[in-house]
Write an enzyme that holds these catalytic residues in place. Sequence first.
Site, PDB file in Angstrom:
ATOM      1  N   GLU A 276     -17.023  -5.574  27.986  1.00  0.00           N
ATOM      2  CA  GLU A 276     -16.083  -4.507  28.372  1.00  0.00           C
ATOM      3  C   GLU A 276     -14.852  -4.596  27.484  1.00  0.00           C
ATOM      4  O   GLU A 276     -14.565  -5.656  26.940  1.00  0.00           O
ATOM      5  CB  GLU A 276     -15.601  -4.719  29.826  1.00  0.00           C
ATOM      6  CG  GLU A 276     -16.673  -4.588  30.860  1.00  0.00           C
ATOM      7  CD  GLU A 276     -16.239  -5.156  32.216  1.00  0.00           C
ATOM      8  OE1 GLU A 276     -15.022  -5.319  32.451  1.00  0.00           O
ATOM      9  OE2 GLU A 276     -17.126  -5.450  33.020  1.00  0.00           O
ATOM     10  N   LYS A 278     -10.895  -5.032  26.948  1.00  0.00           N
ATOM     11  CA  LYS A 278      -9.818  -5.672  27.710  1.00  0.00           C
ATOM     12  C   LYS A 278      -8.612  -4.742  27.656  1.00  0.00           C
ATOM     13  O   LYS A 278      -8.022  -4.545  26.592  1.00  0.00           O
ATOM     14  CB  LYS A 278      -9.482  -7.042  27.121  1.00  0.00           C
ATOM     15  CG  LYS A 278      -8.406  -7.770  27.903  1.00  0.00           C
ATOM     16  CD  LYS A 278      -8.158  -9.158  27.346  1.00  0.00           C
ATOM     17  CE  LYS A 278      -7.281 -10.003  28.243  1.00  0.00           C
ATOM     18  NZ  LYS A 278      -5.993  -9.411  28.591  1.00  0.00           N
ATOM     19  N   ARG A 283      -3.107  -5.936  36.135  1.00  0.00           N
ATOM     20  CA  ARG A 283      -4.264  -6.177  36.999  1.00  0.00           C
ATOM     21  C   ARG A 283      -3.914  -5.774  38.424  1.00  0.00           C
ATOM     22  O   ARG A 283      -2.822  -6.092  38.907  1.00  0.00           O
ATOM     23  CB  ARG A 283      -4.604  -7.664  36.941  1.00  0.00           C
ATOM     24  CG  ARG A 283      -5.773  -8.103  37.811  1.00  0.00           C
ATOM     25  CD  ARG A 283      -7.067  -7.840  37.063  1.00  0.00           C
ATOM     26  NE  ARG A 283      -8.228  -8.357  37.752  1.00  0.00           N
ATOM     27  CZ  ARG A 283      -8.741  -9.558  37.579  1.00  0.00           C
ATOM     28  NH1 ARG A 283      -8.148 -10.403  36.764  1.00  0.00           N
ATOM     29  NH2 ARG A 283      -9.833  -9.926  38.200  1.00  0.00           N
ATOM     30  N   ARG A 302      -1.446  -9.481  40.951  1.00  0.00           N
ATOM     31  CA  ARG A 302      -1.967 -10.840  40.946  1.00  0.00           C
ATOM     32  C   ARG A 302      -1.126 -11.795  41.768  1.00  0.00           C
ATOM     33  O   ARG A 302      -1.604 -12.826  42.199  1.00  0.00           O
ATOM     34  CB  ARG A 302      -2.058 -11.335  39.503  1.00  0.00           C
ATOM     35  CG  ARG A 302      -3.462 -11.290  39.015  1.00  0.00           C
ATOM     36  CD  ARG A 302      -3.517 -11.394  37.541  1.00  0.00           C
ATOM     37  NE  ARG A 302      -3.233 -12.732  37.081  1.00  0.00           N
ATOM     38  CZ  ARG A 302      -3.389 -13.089  35.806  1.00  0.00           C
ATOM     39  NH1 ARG A 302      -3.809 -12.201  34.932  1.00  0.00           N
ATOM     40  NH2 ARG A 302      -3.122 -14.297  35.413  1.00  0.00           N
ATOM     41  N   GLU A 330      -7.553  -2.477  36.398  1.00  0.00           N
ATOM     42  CA  GLU A 330      -6.310  -2.577  35.649  1.00  0.00           C
ATOM     43  C   GLU A 330      -5.598  -1.216  35.739  1.00  0.00           C
ATOM     44  O   GLU A 330      -6.229  -0.180  35.510  1.00  0.00           O
ATOM     45  CB  GLU A 330      -6.687  -2.914  34.194  1.00  0.00           C
ATOM     46  CG  GLU A 330      -5.557  -3.290  33.310  1.00  0.00           C
ATOM     47  CD  GLU A 330      -5.268  -4.801  33.254  1.00  0.00           C
ATOM     48  OE1 GLU A 330      -5.863  -5.581  34.026  1.00  0.00           O
ATOM     49  OE2 GLU A 330      -4.421  -5.168  32.439  1.00  0.00           O
TER      50      GLU A 330
HETATM   51  P1  AMP Z   1      -4.502 -12.695  30.759  1.00  0.00           P
HETATM   52  O1  AMP Z   1      -3.566 -11.841  31.520  1.00  0.00           O
HETATM   53  O2  AMP Z   1      -4.163 -12.828  29.319  1.00  0.00           O
HETATM   54  O3  AMP Z   1      -4.782 -14.015  31.490  1.00  0.00           O
HETATM   55  O4  AMP Z   1      -5.939 -11.944  30.709  1.00  0.00           O
HETATM   56  C1  AMP Z   1      -6.674 -11.649  31.843  1.00  0.00           C
HETATM   57  C2  AMP Z   1      -6.330 -10.272  32.285  1.00  0.00           C
HETATM   58  O5  AMP Z   1      -6.976  -9.293  31.509  1.00  0.00           O
HETATM   59  C3  AMP Z   1      -6.786  -9.930  33.666  1.00  0.00           C
HETATM   60  O6  AMP Z   1      -5.991 -10.478  34.667  1.00  0.00           O
HETATM   61  C4  AMP Z   1      -6.692  -8.421  33.654  1.00  0.00           C
HETATM   62  O7  AMP Z   1      -5.370  -8.021  33.969  1.00  0.00           O
HETATM   63  C5  AMP Z   1      -6.903  -8.064  32.207  1.00  0.00           C
HETATM   64  N1  AMP Z   1      -8.093  -7.250  31.956  1.00  0.00           N
HETATM   65  C6  AMP Z   1      -8.095  -6.166  31.158  1.00  0.00           C
HETATM   66  N2  AMP Z   1      -9.306  -5.611  31.082  1.00  0.00           N
HETATM   67  C7  AMP Z   1     -10.132  -6.342  31.850  1.00  0.00           C
HETATM   68  C8  AMP Z   1     -11.519  -6.278  32.174  1.00  0.00           C
HETATM   69  N3  AMP Z   1     -12.313  -5.326  31.651  1.00  0.00           N
HETATM   70  N4  AMP Z   1     -12.022  -7.224  33.000  1.00  0.00           N
HETATM   71  C9  AMP Z   1     -11.224  -8.209  33.509  1.00  0.00           C
HETATM   72  N5  AMP Z   1      -9.908  -8.320  33.245  1.00  0.00           N
HETATM   73  C10 AMP Z   1      -9.350  -7.411  32.424  1.00  0.00           C
END
Ligand code: AMP
Length: 613
Positions: A276, A278, A283, A302, A330
Amino acid sequence: MSAPLQRFAELCEQLSTTNKKLEKRSLITDYLKSLTSEDASRATLFLSGQPFTEIDSRTLNVGGSLLSKVVSHLSGADQTAMYAAYRRNGDLGAAAFDLFQSRQKVPQVLTLKDIERALEDIAAAKGPTGKQPRLLDLLEKSTPLEAKYLIKLMSGDMRIGVKQSLVEEAIAFAYSAQPAEVRRAIMLTGSLPEVTAMAIAGTLNEAHMRLFHALGFMLASPVATVEEAIERFTEEIAAERSGVSEALPEEERLAKRVETAVDTTPLQAIREAQLEDKYDGVRAQLHCGDPREPGRVALFSRNREDIGESFPELIEAFEHISEPAILDGEIVAWNPTDQRALPFTSLQQRLGRKRVSREMRERTPVVFVAFDLLYLKEELLLERPLSERRSALEQFTESHETATMNCVQRGQADLFVDDTNDHFPRLILAPAVQLRSAEQLNRAYTEARARGNEGVMLKARLSIYQPGRRGLAWLKLKRELATLDVVVTGAEYGHGRRVGVLSDYTFAVRDGDELKNIGKAYSGLTDAEIDELTAFFKEHTLEDFGGFRTVEPLIVLEVAFNNIMRSDRHDSGFALRFPRILRIRIDKPVSEIDTLERAEEIYNTQPDKPQDS
Ligand code: AMP
């Protein structure tokens, strides 16, 4: 008669003196067994450091400065004595214990029930002027040890090394239940006290799912390159194939993974992956469609905070759905014309707002990009494999996407019914494909970046949804300079244009229960953000040294830097080179900031390790 607060405080004191988990658990278990059902329910909540349950939207809203004022008033300590006590003890609760020693002895009169009432009262009182007399009254009646733990409870950090999971285990041990049963009941009901009472009554199996409290979010592990993504994903699939049960405790599972991993080629592993984009937004978990509360919609961040107020159009858009569901996804700023996400900076203007003007809604439209479905109708889907959850999500989106177009500002339907700007689906299904080769992953990453997204996510199609866990079943691939999520621990007045504002921030990473400073940065935020932070830090100052002040560790920043080096400038033993603030992460709780271990890892993997200073 409810149980004495003093005994609860003594237990906390005992808990803080041991690091042994089993010892802590048995202390809590013995204590719970000595209590009535009502008191045990209160005690489990307070031990986990929460004044109110997850389903209760009340908050205390008492900051460090108000608590300091009350402690100073009751103990007679002036500012200098307050700072000295704080420095000696490390937090305000412990400082109060110290300072209250000189007060006249008070009788032990407070009970757990009194505390429950007092907390409700403080939450209901308006502003510092309403709350202060109630705080004074409560702490005046407290012994030094009671005051210590009441203040810690009210500041949201008990510092007794007890996580909610340990309290859950203790409940199970105290009342002969299975820890998994207790955990599940809490996840369903969102209420530790209710579950404690159920465990006592032996009715845990009657716990029913209740919407409108946040379930834990499943997290992804970072990988920096396509090669690393494939390597780690292969590890995950090999473990999955060996049948290492997800139900095992994490340490056991990790050990078993290595022992039993079934030979798996990278190509076999890749074919188990769902790919998918990102998205670069916030989130959120969306709850809607409860027939018991028609029209109610909630969005949780979160941090488990309800962020619905900042996105009224999403709340309105999902009001019409009458199928109970919890979606994971998201929130992103969206260009409806070309169906693409806008950069995070556009969304930033919408974050943390209590009131959103019509103009703001038009300037920055938002949508909910759904990538998982956690609950549907009466069924919790967490233990279904991702592939099944995905099909259910696709069906859900197909049936309800159109309903989410009916986004009309409440009470003004006649005015805006033809407003085409507001007329597009607010529920967007995150496209997902099954991965077939490494080249495809490489291409997908480049294409995702070209679409304005941050990178790609790789998810194991057979994996269950594990709330709160960061495993290898979800990997995030974003190639960029290293970044760390840190918490601000100190703020300083700037220079030149920024002479009157707190614009230079010292920040820390987590090291077990402690925070260790790792750097200082002053660039990257807008003037408006700095103004807001200045006001915030003034309210949440711990010690004021004139130019520099230590502040409560509440603000999480994402910082980028060029290098990391060993240095004795900060107590982490590291310093960052050319740090700059990328953004304020209001979506990330302090408990999830990066660790010293992660800093060490980045340090070790730097291709161009700098000379240590
Ligand atoms: P990080 O905030 O850098 O820890 O990255 C994880 C975050 O990516 C998650 O908490 C989501 O907010 C975001 N995210 C964006 N797209 C996706 C997706 N397709 N699946 C899961 N998380 C995603």
